[in-house]
Design a protein around this motif. Structure first.
Motif, PDB file in Angstrom:
ATOM      1  N   ALA A 116       1.038  -1.185   0.309  1.00 24.95           N
ATOM      2  CA  ALA A 116      -0.003  -0.020  -0.167  1.00 24.95           C
ATOM      3  C   ALA A 116       0.706   1.174  -0.223  1.00 24.95           C
ATOM      4  O   ALA A 116       0.596   2.336  -0.646  1.00 24.95           O
ATOM      5  N   ASP A 117       1.991   1.248   0.627  1.00 24.81           N
ATOM      6  CA  ASP A 117       2.974   2.236   0.839  1.00 24.81           C
ATOM      7  C   ASP A 117       3.624   2.720  -0.739  1.00 24.81           C
ATOM      8  O   ASP A 117       3.368   3.902  -1.091  1.00 24.81           O
ATOM      9  N   ARG A 118       4.003   1.573  -1.446  1.00 20.14           N
ATOM     10  CA  ARG A 118       4.553   1.671  -2.552  1.00 20.14           C
ATOM     11  C   ARG A 118       3.667   2.303  -3.556  1.00 20.14           C
ATOM     12  O   ARG A 118       4.192   3.096  -4.385  1.00 20.14           O
ATOM     13  N   GLN A 119       2.602   1.699  -3.482  1.00 22.75           N
ATOM     14  CA  GLN A 119       1.658   2.187  -4.556  1.00 22.75           C
ATOM     15  C   GLN A 119       1.300   3.717  -4.452  1.00 22.75           C
ATOM     16  O   GLN A 119       0.710   4.258  -5.513  1.00 22.75           O
ATOM     17  N   LYS A 120       1.539   4.194  -3.473  1.00 28.70           N
ATOM     18  CA  LYS A 120       1.188   5.738  -3.272  1.00 28.70           C
ATOM     19  C   LYS A 120       2.053   6.526  -4.081  1.00 28.70           C
ATOM     20  O   LYS A 120       2.027   7.588  -4.420  1.00 28.70           O
ATOM     21  N   GLN A 121       3.448   5.896  -4.322  1.00 36.35           N
ATOM     22  CA  GLN A 121       4.499   6.491  -4.862  1.00 36.35           C
ATOM     23  C   GLN A 121       4.570   6.260  -6.339  1.00 36.35           C
ATOM     24  O   GLN A 121       5.364   6.438  -7.106  1.00 36.35           O
ATOM     25  N   GLY A 122       3.896   5.251  -6.913  1.00 31.84           N
ATOM     26  CA  GLY A 122       3.940   4.771  -8.144  1.00 31.84           C
ATOM     27  C   GLY A 122       2.997   3.834  -8.674  1.00 31.84           C
ATOM     28  O   GLY A 122       2.070   3.650  -7.815  1.00 31.84           O
ATOM     29  N   LEU A 123       3.041   3.046  -9.648  1.00 26.36           N
ATOM     30  CA  LEU A 123       1.869   2.467 -10.195  1.00 26.36           C
ATOM     31  C   LEU A 123       2.514   0.802 -10.313  1.00 26.36           C
ATOM     32  O   LEU A 123       3.576   0.556 -10.688  1.00 26.36           O
ATOM     33  N   PHE A 124       1.632   0.009  -9.790  1.00 26.15           N
ATOM     34  CA  PHE A 124       1.874  -1.367 -10.098  1.00 26.15           C
ATOM     35  C   PHE A 124       1.149  -2.173 -11.369  1.00 26.15           C
ATOM     36  O   PHE A 124      -0.133  -1.836 -11.307  1.00 26.15           O
ATOM     37  N   THR A 125       1.818  -3.051 -12.024  1.00 25.98           N
ATOM     38  CA  THR A 125       1.034  -3.937 -13.114  1.00 25.98           C
ATOM     39  C   THR A 125       0.333  -4.764 -12.258  1.00 25.98           C
ATOM     40  O   THR A 125       0.417  -4.861 -10.934  1.00 25.98           O
ATOM     41  N   ILE A 256       0.978  -2.918 -20.368  1.00 27.27           N
ATOM     42  CA  ILE A 256       1.587  -4.039 -19.885  1.00 27.27           C
ATOM     43  C   ILE A 256       0.712  -4.930 -18.947  1.00 27.27           C
ATOM     44  O   ILE A 256       0.989  -6.129 -19.249  1.00 27.27           O
ATOM     45  N   SER A 257       0.047  -4.552 -18.497  1.00 21.44           N
ATOM     46  CA  SER A 257      -1.004  -5.278 -17.558  1.00 21.44           C
ATOM     47  C   SER A 257      -1.764  -6.009 -18.526  1.00 21.44           C
ATOM     48  O   SER A 257      -2.117  -7.458 -18.324  1.00 21.44           O
ATOM     49  N   THR A 258      -2.313  -5.490 -19.684  1.00 21.83           N
ATOM     50  CA  THR A 258      -2.947  -6.437 -20.534  1.00 21.83           C
ATOM     51  C   THR A 258      -2.374  -7.175 -21.069  1.00 21.83           C
ATOM     52  O   THR A 258      -2.726  -8.551 -21.384  1.00 21.83           O
ATOM     53  N   GLU A 259      -0.958  -7.245 -21.424  1.00 18.83           N
ATOM     54  CA  GLU A 259      -0.257  -8.316 -21.967  1.00 18.83           C
ATOM     55  C   GLU A 259       0.190  -9.260 -20.961  1.00 18.83           C
ATOM     56  O   GLU A 259       0.012 -10.462 -21.311  1.00 18.83           O
ATOM     57  N   ILE A 260       0.277  -8.910 -19.716  1.00 21.62           N
ATOM     58  CA  ILE A 260       0.599  -9.926 -18.556  1.00 21.62           C
ATOM     59  C   ILE A 260      -0.698 -10.763 -18.350  1.00 21.62           C
ATOM     60  O   ILE A 260      -0.480 -12.007 -18.354  1.00 21.62           O
ATOM     61  N   ASP A 261      -1.724 -10.283 -18.405  1.00 25.41           N
ATOM     62  CA  ASP A 261      -3.215 -10.986 -18.303  1.00 25.41           C
ATOM     63  C   ASP A 261      -3.056 -12.105 -19.276  1.00 25.41           C
ATOM     64  O   ASP A 261      -3.771 -13.132 -18.999  1.00 25.41           O
ATOM     65  N   ALA A 262      -2.831 -11.597 -20.825  1.00 27.53           N
ATOM     66  CA  ALA A 262      -2.896 -12.462 -21.619  1.00 27.53           C
ATOM     67  C   ALA A 262      -1.870 -13.801 -21.762  1.00 27.53           C
ATOM     68  O   ALA A 262      -2.388 -14.873 -22.029  1.00 27.53           O
ATOM     69  N   MET A 263      -1.111 -13.504 -20.939  1.00 26.93           N
ATOM     70  CA  MET A 263       0.176 -14.372 -20.676  1.00 26.93           C
ATOM     71  C   MET A 263      -0.384 -15.426 -19.930  1.00 26.93           C
ATOM     72  O   MET A 263       0.049 -16.646 -19.858  1.00 26.93           O
ATOM     73  N   TYR A 264      -1.287 -15.243 -18.863  1.00 27.09           N
ATOM     74  CA  TYR A 264      -1.877 -16.067 -17.983  1.00 27.09           C
ATOM     75  C   TYR A 264      -2.773 -17.015 -18.823  1.00 27.09           C
ATOM     76  O   TYR A 264      -2.600 -18.411 -18.517  1.00 27.09           O
ATOM     77  N   ALA A 265      -3.488 -16.383 -19.586  1.00 28.12           N
ATOM     78  CA  ALA A 265      -4.624 -17.226 -20.384  1.00 28.12           C
ATOM     79  C   ALA A 265      -4.028 -17.960 -21.424  1.00 28.12           C
ATOM     80  O   ALA A 265      -4.592 -19.118 -21.669  1.00 28.12           O
ATOM     81  N   ASN A 266      -2.823 -17.594 -22.142  1.00 29.19           N
ATOM     82  CA  ASN A 266      -2.326 -18.424 -23.297  1.00 29.19           C
ATOM     83  C   ASN A 266      -1.301 -19.531 -22.898  1.00 29.19           C
ATOM     84  O   ASN A 266      -0.747 -20.120 -23.803  1.00 29.19           O
ATOM     85  N   GLY A 267      -0.988 -19.428 -21.610  1.00 30.67           N
ATOM     86  CA  GLY A 267       0.018 -20.558 -21.019  1.00 30.67           C
ATOM     87  C   GLY A 267       1.467 -20.338 -21.258  1.00 30.67           C
ATOM     88  O   GLY A 267       2.303 -20.833 -20.592  1.00 30.67           O
ATOM     89  N   GLU A 268       1.825 -19.105 -21.669  1.00 30.99           N
ATOM     90  CA  GLU A 268       2.962 -18.584 -21.581  1.00 30.99           C
ATOM     91  C   GLU A 268       3.646 -18.365 -20.382  1.00 30.99           C
ATOM     92  O   GLU A 268       4.920 -18.668 -20.041  1.00 30.99           O
ATOM     93  N   LEU A 269       2.588 -17.793 -19.339  1.00 26.99           N
ATOM     94  CA  LEU A 269       3.690 -17.570 -17.997  1.00 26.99           C
ATOM     95  C   LEU A 269       3.837 -18.963 -17.481  1.00 26.99           C
ATOM     96  O   LEU A 269       4.833 -19.191 -16.622  1.00 26.99           O
ATOM     97  N   THR A 270       2.964 -20.014 -17.682  1.00 34.33           N
ATOM     98  CA  THR A 270       3.034 -21.257 -17.101  1.00 34.33           C
ATOM     99  C   THR A 270       4.528 -21.788 -17.587  1.00 34.33           C
ATOM    100  O   THR A 270       5.426 -22.473 -16.935  1.00 34.33           O
ATOM    101  N   GLU A 271       4.763 -21.664 -18.764  1.00 35.03           N
ATOM    102  CA  GLU A 271       6.058 -22.396 -19.499  1.00 35.03           C
ATOM    103  C   GLU A 271       7.157 -21.372 -18.903  1.00 35.03           C
ATOM    104  O   GLU A 271       8.250 -22.175 -18.594  1.00 35.03           O
TER     105      GLU A 271
END
Length: 310
Positions: A116-125, A256-271
């Motif tokens: 919560a503290d870090r997100q006050k000073q920046g953005l997290f994907t 970037i978040s959109t691309e990360i979410d897609a990698m969960y769905a298409n199996g690339e993060l699993t690999e």
């Protein structure tokens, strides 16, 4: 990453990063033509994503102009999709955060824990993966819950948040070391029963140093009631990582978040998780607290954390 640094260290690291940036590219490596969609992402240099990173293998390390490791592989995949050239700038952990918060870089990666503290000073994907509570354990022993740790010799690295958790375990003795090698050496020698470190660090050591005779185990997270009774136990729970960007970089974060979410769905993060010896069931499924932590903070009230399919 679960490290904590002083303000002085952060300021020193920021100066180091500023110096590195000033001595860096003179523009010759800037892409000659940038697609309008890529330029609209708003990176500091159109077509380039400047990344603050520290050597932290197998999550991040720099070879030439390429970031390798789990986080590096994920970022390079995303950057390719977005038409961005990756430009790493090496610093330390405090410099990574300071570089983002002062907007001297576009992003930092490497197991950065959402808070919560870090997100006050920046953005997290959205989380590129979740970091489970991993333990390096001497072979032949099994520990599952916090109760199993009572009275044991427990090791971690100085400044890691697990220091607080270990100190809260009844009868446990804390062994804090300058780096992970000290933890592993004393585990192998029998002076420590359990070491708390980031999971891929343990998995890599298990493969590279079979003489240690250690195994990787995952702690059953303490319950909400246990954490309420002993708040330091919260650090024995899984934490969600994120790529960290300046507050102004809203378009880039969303892309970037959109691309990360897609990698969960298409199996690339699993690999990729499996490539580095991780268990996708541990790394790519959020616990119940993940959504609650960010809903209404830096995500909508109905946000669902990304996860691989069951």
């Amino acid at each position: 990453m679960t490290r904590v640094r002083s303000l002085t260290a952060a300021l020193s690291a920021a100066l180091l990063l500023l110096s590195a940036a000033a001595c860096g590219s003179d523009g010759d490596d800037t892409p000659k033509s940038v697609a309008p969609k890529t330029a609209a992402l708003g990176t500091l240099t159109p077509g380039v994503i400047k990344v603050a990173v520290q050597p932290y293998s197998p999550y991040t390390s720099v070879q030439g102009d390429k970031i390798v490791g789990l986080d590096g592989d994920i970022l390079h995949h995303v950057a390719k999709k977005l038409g961005l050239k990756v430009e790493p700038q090496v610093t330390d952990f405090a410099g990574m955060l300071a570089g983002v918060q002062s907007r001297r870089v576009d992003i930092t990666i490497g197991g950065v824990a959402w808070s919560a503290d870090r997100q006050k000073q920046g953005l997290f994907t959205d989380p590129p993966y979740y970091s489970p509570p991993a333990m390096a354990v001497r072979s032949g022993k099994t520990y599952k819950t916090v109760d199993d740790l009572k009275g044991l010799d427990l090791g971690t690295v100085e400044g890691y948040v697990w220091v607080k958790s270990i100190q809260a375990v009844p009868g446990a003795k804390l062994h804090a070391y300058p780096d992970a090698n000290g933890v592993f050496d004393d585990l192998g020698a029998g002076r420590v029963d359990v070491g708390f470190l980031d999971p891929l660090i343990i998995i890599a050591a298990q493969k590279e140093r079979p003489d240690l005779k250690i195994s990787t185990q995952y702690l059953t997270p303490p319950t909400a009631a246990e954490v309420k009774a002993k708040p330091a136990y919260q650090y024995f729970q899984p934490y969600q990582t994120g790529f960290y960007l300046p507050k102004q970089a809203t378009k880039l974060e969303r892309a970037i978040s959109t691309e990360i979410d897609a990698m969960y769905a298409n199996g690339e993060l699993t690999e990729l998780v499996e490539k580095y010896g991780g268990d996708p069931e541990q790394f790519l499924r959020p616990d119940d607290a993940a959504a609650a932590a960010r809903r209404g903070v830096d995500r909508p009230s109905d946000w669902t954390p990304p996860a691989i399919a069951k």
